[in-house]
Design an enzyme around this catalytic site. Structure first.
Site, PDB file in Angstrom:
ATOM      1  N   ASN A 102     -17.013 -23.694  65.016  1.00 34.53           N
ATOM      2  CA  ASN A 102     -15.887 -24.568  64.670  1.00 34.53           C
ATOM      3  C   ASN A 102     -16.353 -25.811  63.934  1.00 34.53           C
ATOM      4  OD1 ASN A 102     -14.342 -22.700  65.912  1.00 34.53           O
ATOM      5  ND2 ASN A 102     -14.056 -23.840  67.805  1.00 34.53           N
ATOM      6  N   HIS A 119     -21.307 -23.939  61.201  1.00 26.91           N
ATOM      7  CA  HIS A 119     -20.585 -23.960  59.918  1.00 26.91           C
ATOM      8  C   HIS A 119     -20.320 -25.386  59.413  1.00 26.91           C
ATOM      9  CE1 HIS A 119     -18.998 -19.660  60.912  1.00 26.91           C
ATOM     10  NE2 HIS A 119     -20.190 -19.638  60.375  1.00 26.91           N
ATOM     11  N   ASN A 213     -11.713 -14.323  76.225  1.00 23.71           N
ATOM     12  CA  ASN A 213     -10.836 -14.159  75.056  1.00 23.71           C
ATOM     13  C   ASN A 213      -9.487 -13.632  75.540  1.00 23.71           C
ATOM     14  OD1 ASN A 213      -9.703 -13.343  72.406  1.00 23.71           O
ATOM     15  ND2 ASN A 213     -11.816 -13.540  71.679  1.00 23.71           N
TER      16      ASN A 213
HETATM   17  P1  NAD Z   1     -12.544 -16.155  65.163  1.00 23.69           P
HETATM   18  O1  NAD Z   1     -13.637 -15.173  65.158  1.00 23.69           O
HETATM   19  O2  NAD Z   1     -12.911 -17.559  65.411  1.00 23.69           O
HETATM   20  O3  NAD Z   1     -11.430 -15.588  66.232  1.00 23.69           O
HETATM   21  C1  NAD Z   1     -10.537 -16.302  66.997  1.00 23.69           C
HETATM   22  C2  NAD Z   1     -10.534 -15.610  68.375  1.00 23.69           C
HETATM   23  O4  NAD Z   1      -9.955 -16.484  69.337  1.00 23.69           O
HETATM   24  C3  NAD Z   1      -9.721 -14.303  68.465  1.00 23.69           C
HETATM   25  O5  NAD Z   1     -10.546 -13.287  69.017  1.00 23.69           O
HETATM   26  C4  NAD Z   1      -8.553 -14.644  69.430  1.00 23.69           C
HETATM   27  O6  NAD Z   1      -8.161 -13.554  70.241  1.00 23.69           O
HETATM   28  C5  NAD Z   1      -9.182 -15.734  70.256  1.00 23.69           C
HETATM   29  N1  NAD Z   1      -8.227 -16.663  70.868  1.00 23.69           N
HETATM   30  C6  NAD Z   1      -7.090 -17.174  70.350  1.00 23.69           C
HETATM   31  N2  NAD Z   1      -6.513 -18.042  71.205  1.00 23.69           N
HETATM   32  C7  NAD Z   1      -7.313 -18.099  72.302  1.00 23.69           C
HETATM   33  C8  NAD Z   1      -7.269 -18.818  73.524  1.00 23.69           C
HETATM   34  N3  NAD Z   1      -6.292 -19.693  73.808  1.00 23.69           N
HETATM   35  N4  NAD Z   1      -8.256 -18.609  74.410  1.00 23.69           N
HETATM   36  C9  NAD Z   1      -9.264 -17.737  74.162  1.00 23.69           C
HETATM   37  N5  NAD Z   1      -9.354 -17.035  73.017  1.00 23.69           N
HETATM   38  C10 NAD Z   1      -8.404 -17.206  72.099  1.00 23.69           C
HETATM   39  O7  NAD Z   1     -11.766 -15.974  63.838  1.00 23.69           O
HETATM   40  P2  NAD Z   1     -11.171 -16.881  62.678  1.00 23.69           P
HETATM   41  O8  NAD Z   1     -10.107 -17.754  63.172  1.00 23.69           O
HETATM   42  O9  NAD Z   1     -10.884 -15.957  61.570  1.00 23.69           O
HETATM   43  O10 NAD Z   1     -12.363 -17.835  62.240  1.00 23.69           O
HETATM   44  C11 NAD Z   1     -13.248 -17.577  61.207  1.00 23.69           C
HETATM   45  C12 NAD Z   1     -14.237 -18.689  61.164  1.00 23.69           C
HETATM   46  O11 NAD Z   1     -13.610 -19.934  60.853  1.00 23.69           O
HETATM   47  C13 NAD Z   1     -14.955 -18.896  62.466  1.00 23.69           C
HETATM   48  O12 NAD Z   1     -16.239 -19.311  62.178  1.00 23.69           O
HETATM   49  C14 NAD Z   1     -14.154 -20.008  63.101  1.00 23.69           C
HETATM   50  O13 NAD Z   1     -14.840 -20.679  64.096  1.00 23.69           O
HETATM   51  C15 NAD Z   1     -13.796 -20.875  61.881  1.00 23.69           C
HETATM   52  N6  NAD Z   1     -12.576 -21.635  62.200  1.00 23.69           N
HETATM   53  C16 NAD Z   1     -12.721 -22.810  62.847  1.00 23.69           C
HETATM   54  C17 NAD Z   1     -11.612 -23.518  63.279  1.00 23.69           C
HETATM   55  C18 NAD Z   1     -11.844 -24.802  64.026  1.00 23.69           C
HETATM   56  O14 NAD Z   1     -12.772 -25.539  63.681  1.00 23.69           O
HETATM   57  N7  NAD Z   1     -11.057 -25.077  65.052  1.00 23.69           N
HETATM   58  C19 NAD Z   1     -10.321 -23.026  63.030  1.00 23.69           C
HETATM   59  C20 NAD Z   1     -10.191 -21.824  62.318  1.00 23.69           C
HETATM   60  C21 NAD Z   1     -11.347 -21.125  61.940  1.00 23.69           C
END
Ligand code: NAD
Length: 247
Positions: A102, A119, A213
């Site tokens: 994140n 990242h 998850n």
């Molecule tokens: P990801 O691989 O980070 O997947 C998100 C996962 O979170 C899913 O498997 C989903 O089932 C799970 N999830 C959703 N709500 C949840 C909860 N309340 N408790 C537990 N699990 C939960 O996929 P992405 O969003 O496509 O991300 C791609 C990349 O971009 C990653 O590196 C991610 O960390 C980054 N990203 C970061 C942020 C941030 O900084 N907050 C936001 C969006 C994406």
């Protein structure tokens, strides 16, 4: 489920070098949606704004969307109980570090100290030419931000598609994944590489894998020993209660 929770608590309190690996899911309860999936940011915005070539060709258009997503919107988010529980585990001496994909800074805001941002981070802006960095909060984002040294367009200090992983975070993350005997994966689909290879590496080196998850993932099917299904904040709270009863 309760049984699995107890088993996870036992693994944590008996571990020698536990670490966490977090993805977008841990921040969903802070109000930040993931990128992919039905309610993900890419269902509303064009992911091209994070393509490095596109950014250099059309920075004005890219910054309009980047500002809206990562500064107007992310900027309001606060750490939730899952981030806070990890910080408390570190204070208790039961968690050595967090590797996070994140870019939202919420682990640091929760009080965690040893956090490897695989990242990068959205709270800083960086000049792609002279590497000068400034705090995003100190930049005027009503216009595209320019470097005060060389006047190039600044970009957020997180990686865009086509960029490499920040060197120090890469080194620390691989070292921790090699050393760990217990990795807690929270809210990650396991589809983004090379980040997703870190849990695989931990497993190859004999670590136990606890995964939290809402749904099963690529990890669940391949390397997870204990799968805890549910919201990150609820499960982390339950784990913390269990841990405190055992130490
Ligand atoms: P990801 O691989 O980070 O997947 C998100 C996962 O979170 C899913 O498997 C989903 O089932 C799970 N999830 C959703 N709500 C949840 C909860 N309340 N408790 C537990 N699990 C939960 O996929 P992405 O969003 O496509 O991300 C791609 C990349 O971009 C990653 O590196 C991610 O960390 C980054 N990203 C970061 C942020 C941030 O900084 N907050 C936001 C969006 C994406």
């Amino acid at each position: 489920m309760e049984n699995n929770l107890d088993k996870a608590v036992d693994l944590i309190v008996n571990s020698k070098y536990a670490i966490a690996f977090t993805g977008a899911g841990i921040s969903v309860e802070s109000g930040i949606p993931p990128f992919r999936g039905e309610t993900g940011l890419w269902s509303k915005y064009d992911s091209n704004v994070l393509d490095l070539n596109n950014f250099h060709i059309n920075p004005v258009e890219a910054w309009k969307v980047i500002k809206e997503i990562f500064y107007d919107f992310f900027g309001e988010a606060k750490a939730n109980p899952a981030h806070l529980a990890l910080a408390e585990m570190e204070q208790l001496g039961l968690l050595k570090s967090i590797i996070t994909q994140n870019i939202d800074n919420l682990h640091f805001e929760a009080g965690s100290k040893e956090v490897y941002e695989f990242h990068g981070n959205s709270r800083m802006l960086v000049c792609p030419y002279c590497a000068t960095k400034i705090k995003a909060s100190e930049a005027d984002l009503s216009d595209i931000p320019l470097c005060n040294q060389c006047h190039a367009v600044l970009k957020p200090d997180f990686i865009f598609f086509g960029e490499g992983i920040p060197e120090i975070a890469y080194k620390n993350s691989f070292e921790a994944s090699n050393k760990t005997d217990l990795m807690i994966i929270i809210g990650s689909m396991g589809e983004v590489h090379p980040a997703a290879s870190l849990p695989q590496l931990a497993k190859q080196n004999g670590a136990k894998i606890v995964e939290i998850n809402l749904e099963r993932t690529l990890f669940t099917e391949s390397i997870t020993d204990i799968f805890l299904e549910g919201k990150a904040s609820e499960i982390m709270n339950q784990l913390l209660i269990g841990i405190k009863q055992k130490i």
